[in-house]
Scaffold this motif. Structure first.
Motif, PDB file in Angstrom:
ATOM      1  N   SER A 266     -53.752   4.377  40.606  1.00  0.00           N
ATOM      2  CA  SER A 266     -54.963   4.875  39.949  1.00  0.00           C
ATOM      3  C   SER A 266     -56.140   4.706  40.896  1.00  0.00           C
ATOM      4  O   SER A 266     -56.040   4.024  41.913  1.00  0.00           O
ATOM      5  CB  SER A 266     -55.221   4.117  38.636  1.00  0.00           C
ATOM      6  OG  SER A 266     -55.385   2.731  38.879  1.00  0.00           O
ATOM      7  N   GLY A 267     -57.255   5.336  40.519  1.00  0.00           N
ATOM      8  CA  GLY A 267     -58.473   5.180  41.301  1.00  0.00           C
ATOM      9  C   GLY A 267     -58.611   6.188  42.419  1.00  0.00           C
ATOM     10  O   GLY A 267     -57.827   7.133  42.551  1.00  0.00           O
ATOM     11  N   ASP A 268     -59.625   5.972  43.258  1.00  0.00           N
ATOM     12  CA  ASP A 268     -59.942   6.857  44.374  1.00  0.00           C
ATOM     13  C   ASP A 268     -58.986   6.550  45.525  1.00  0.00           C
ATOM     14  O   ASP A 268     -59.134   5.542  46.229  1.00  0.00           O
ATOM     15  CB  ASP A 268     -61.397   6.632  44.803  1.00  0.00           C
ATOM     16  CG  ASP A 268     -61.869   7.626  45.847  1.00  0.00           C
ATOM     17  OD1 ASP A 268     -61.080   7.924  46.778  1.00  0.00           O
ATOM     18  OD2 ASP A 268     -63.001   8.112  45.742  1.00  0.00           O
ATOM     19  N   THR A 270     -58.423   7.864  48.480  1.00  0.00           N
ATOM     20  CA  THR A 270     -58.962   7.805  49.843  1.00  0.00           C
ATOM     21  C   THR A 270     -59.685   6.488  50.091  1.00  0.00           C
ATOM     22  O   THR A 270     -59.391   5.763  51.055  1.00  0.00           O
ATOM     23  CB  THR A 270     -59.917   8.984  50.091  1.00  0.00           C
ATOM     24  OG1 THR A 270     -59.222  10.212  49.885  1.00  0.00           O
ATOM     25  CG2 THR A 270     -60.454   8.941  51.513  1.00  0.00           C
ATOM     26  N   TYR A 271     -60.610   6.161  49.220  1.00  0.00           N
ATOM     27  CA  TYR A 271     -61.406   4.939  49.404  1.00  0.00           C
ATOM     28  C   TYR A 271     -60.534   3.692  49.358  1.00  0.00           C
ATOM     29  O   TYR A 271     -60.604   2.824  50.235  1.00  0.00           O
ATOM     30  CB  TYR A 271     -62.484   4.862  48.325  1.00  0.00           C
ATOM     31  CG  TYR A 271     -63.236   3.552  48.316  1.00  0.00           C
ATOM     32  CD1 TYR A 271     -64.158   3.251  49.315  1.00  0.00           C
ATOM     33  CD2 TYR A 271     -62.985   2.600  47.322  1.00  0.00           C
ATOM     34  CE1 TYR A 271     -64.836   2.034  49.315  1.00  0.00           C
ATOM     35  CE2 TYR A 271     -63.649   1.389  47.311  1.00  0.00           C
ATOM     36  CZ  TYR A 271     -64.573   1.108  48.310  1.00  0.00           C
ATOM     37  OH  TYR A 271     -65.229  -0.099  48.309  1.00  0.00           O
ATOM     38  N   VAL A 304     -56.732  14.300  50.254  1.00  0.00           N
ATOM     39  CA  VAL A 304     -56.926  12.881  50.587  1.00  0.00           C
ATOM     40  C   VAL A 304     -56.573  12.607  52.047  1.00  0.00           C
ATOM     41  O   VAL A 304     -57.229  11.779  52.699  1.00  0.00           O
ATOM     42  CB  VAL A 304     -56.137  11.957  49.637  1.00  0.00           C
ATOM     43  CG1 VAL A 304     -56.614  12.145  48.197  1.00  0.00           C
ATOM     44  CG2 VAL A 304     -54.632  12.130  49.752  1.00  0.00           C
ATOM     45  N   GLU A 307     -59.368  13.572  54.211  1.00  0.00           N
ATOM     46  CA  GLU A 307     -60.467  12.597  54.087  1.00  0.00           C
ATOM     47  C   GLU A 307     -60.160  11.281  54.788  1.00  0.00           C
ATOM     48  O   GLU A 307     -60.990  10.371  54.778  1.00  0.00           O
ATOM     49  CB  GLU A 307     -60.751  12.335  52.610  1.00  0.00           C
ATOM     50  CG  GLU A 307     -61.291  13.546  51.864  1.00  0.00           C
ATOM     51  CD  GLU A 307     -61.201  13.391  50.343  1.00  0.00           C
ATOM     52  OE1 GLU A 307     -61.670  14.308  49.644  1.00  0.00           O
ATOM     53  OE2 GLU A 307     -60.674  12.373  49.872  1.00  0.00           O
ATOM     54  N   ALA A 309     -57.340   9.267  54.185  1.00  0.00           N
ATOM     55  CA  ALA A 309     -56.608   8.282  53.390  1.00  0.00           C
ATOM     56  C   ALA A 309     -55.502   7.643  54.226  1.00  0.00           C
ATOM     57  O   ALA A 309     -54.816   8.310  54.999  1.00  0.00           O
ATOM     58  CB  ALA A 309     -56.017   8.941  52.151  1.00  0.00           C
TER      59      ALA A 309
END
Length: 484
Positions: A266-268, A270-271, A304, A307, A309
């Motif tokens: 879950s969540g972002d 890439t970040y 991702v 970006e 990831a």
């Protein structure tokens, strides 16, 4: 769709196949030799190709096809079928020739991927199973291939069993996913059935069963020290899950054979993966793999990764196993020829919708390769007994826009159709699923990137030979003059 030896699927037919067969017998046409093609008209997701899959299940179905006393009794109870037809079913024996493109090969619209030649009733009675099997597995193998292409060399796991459309969708979808490029599945029964790798980590419920996340991770590592992949997003990825995972990893004894990993569901993506990789590397845990899941598909994976990831492996579930973005392939099965007094009579279906006009005659398909690069140039549909002279230049042309021509020199061809059944006897041995996985990777590598890219792919040429085009035009003109 279970195989026929596990469940009797002989009556898994569209009802019109039975009523047509019954009436063909009454009209004394049951021995007419017919030719049918299965093909598809459109590639899902506006893609540039599909991947052939499902042939082995068709072979198994045909080998075991018989109508039981219970089947006959049921049909008799409907008071619709003549005794001659019911007697025919009691003594049913498949005797057709079947030709097909092998599993793992890229396939394209309009070309016959399966051709069935034999008594008209037999051709009819396998139609539904042929279509539902190939439509499903081609759809999923193609989606898997797109997702693996987006992953750009990173491993993809099929995680979709619990979201599949029924248990057969999970079992055979897992098979098709491996053919399409996935390295493993979460579906354990598929490993047993097809000898393909299955893989799994843990669920949030494992962690919730313990008083602390650290205790949950430590206990897991105790029992799985050599394959320790920890799910770190039950509470907070960076503040709780990752620190506790790092603590446990550092407490494990050194072992060169161990596999350590974290999974984020879950969540972002890439970040979280970039931060996790940074922290793991600072702690000297460069070997720890980062696995991500959570409703992924080829578009999300592409985004991702673009970006930055930091992902080592993707677990892809519902959007793969259901081909959620476009869940129907739409393959069709059409009569293309009859034999009368041993003479082949081509048949055509004409429509105001150009895409629904069928290509008549008994046909086969050649793939043309550049001799210097070994890359695929085009597929050529020809009359069944035609050959291609590889010593002479070959002119191919668009069957709809014939002024679009290409002269090919220095080329070689392979015939895509393999004979599967000869007068009802299976003469083909299917490779294992993992062998088909390798076939797919090999044949897929022969397509130019312009064909396999995910967005706005170049159209791959599927052309008709001059002889086939001429006979096709003759039929179009004949019927248009007669009925239009």
């Amino acid at each position: 769709m279970f195989e026929n030896h596990e469940m009797n699927l002989s009556l898994l037919v569209d009802f019109y196949e039975l009523t047509m067969a019954n009436n063909f017998i009454l009209d004394e046409q049951e021995n007419v030799i017919a030719c049918f093609d299965m093909f598809f008209r459109k590639i899902p997701d506006n893609g540039g190709y599909c991947i052939m899959a499902g042939l082995d299940q068709i072979i198994t179905f045909i080998k075991n096809l018989k109508f039981t006393p219970e089947d006959i009794k049921f049909l008799e109870s409907k008071n619709l079928f003549d005794k001659k037809f019911l007697d025919y079913l009691k003594n049913f024996k498949f005797s057709c020739d079947v030709y097909a493109i092998e599993e793992g090969f890229p396939i394209f619209p309009k070309e016959p991927i399966v051709t069935v030649k034999g008594p008209i009733l037999e051709c009819l009675l396998i139609e539904t199973m042929l279509l539902l099997t190939l439509n499903h597995q081609i759809l999923i193998s193609t989606k898997a291939s797109r997702i693996c292409t987006a992953a750009n060399g990173k491993d993809v796991l099929e995680f979709g069993s619990r979201r599949a459309q029924g248990y057969s969708g999970a079992i055979y979808g897992a098979r098709a996913s491996i053919i399409g490029g996935c390295i493993a599945t979460s579906c354990t029964i598929s490993e047993k059935k097809f000898n393909i790798p299955s893989f799994g980590t843990m669920a949030h419920s494992w962690i919730q069963m313990f008083d602390s996340e650290y205790e949950a991770f430590k206990t897991w590592a105790k029992y799985s020290p050599k394959n320790c992949v920890l799910l770190i997003d039950t509470y907070n990825v960076l503040k709780s899950g990752l620190p506790n995972a790092i603590r446990v990893f550092k407490e494990l004894p050194k072992n060169d054979d161990r596999i350590l990993g974290i999974r984020i569901d879950s969540g972002d993506i890439t970040y979280l993966t970039k931060k996790a990789r940074e922290i793991l590397n600072k702690e000297g845990l460069h070997e720890v793999k980062i696995i991500v899941s959570n409703s992924l598909d080829e578009n999300i994976i592409t985004n991702v990764l673009s970006e930055g990831a930091e992902v080592d492996m993707f677990g892809v579930g519902e959007r793969l196993i259901t081909s959620k973005s476009e869940p129907v392939l739409g393959g069709v099965y059409k009569l293309c020829a009859l034999y009368k007094n041993d003479v082949l009579i081509p048949k055509i279906k004409i429509s105001e919708n150009h895409d629904k006009i069928t290509i008549s005659g008994l046909k086969t398909v050649y793939r043309i390769f550049d001799s210097k690069t070994n890359m695929a140039i085009a597929d050529l549909i020809t009359n069944f007994y035609d050959t291609i002279d590889e010593t002479k230049p070959l002119t191919i042309f668009d069957p709809n826009f014939t002024w679009k021509k290409k002269v090919i020199t220095d080329f070689y061809t392979i015939k895509l159709h393999k004979k599967i059944f000869d007068k009802g006897v299976c003469v083909y041995k299917s490779p294992s699923v993992m062998e088909i996985h390798k076939i797919k990777n090999k044949e897929f590598s022969k397509l130019w990137p312009e064909i396999t890219r995910l967005e706005n792919p170049q159209n791959y040429f599927v052309d008709l030979s001059k002889n086939l085009w001429n006979s096709h035009q003759d039929l179009l003109n004949k019927y248009s003059n007669k009925y239009i």
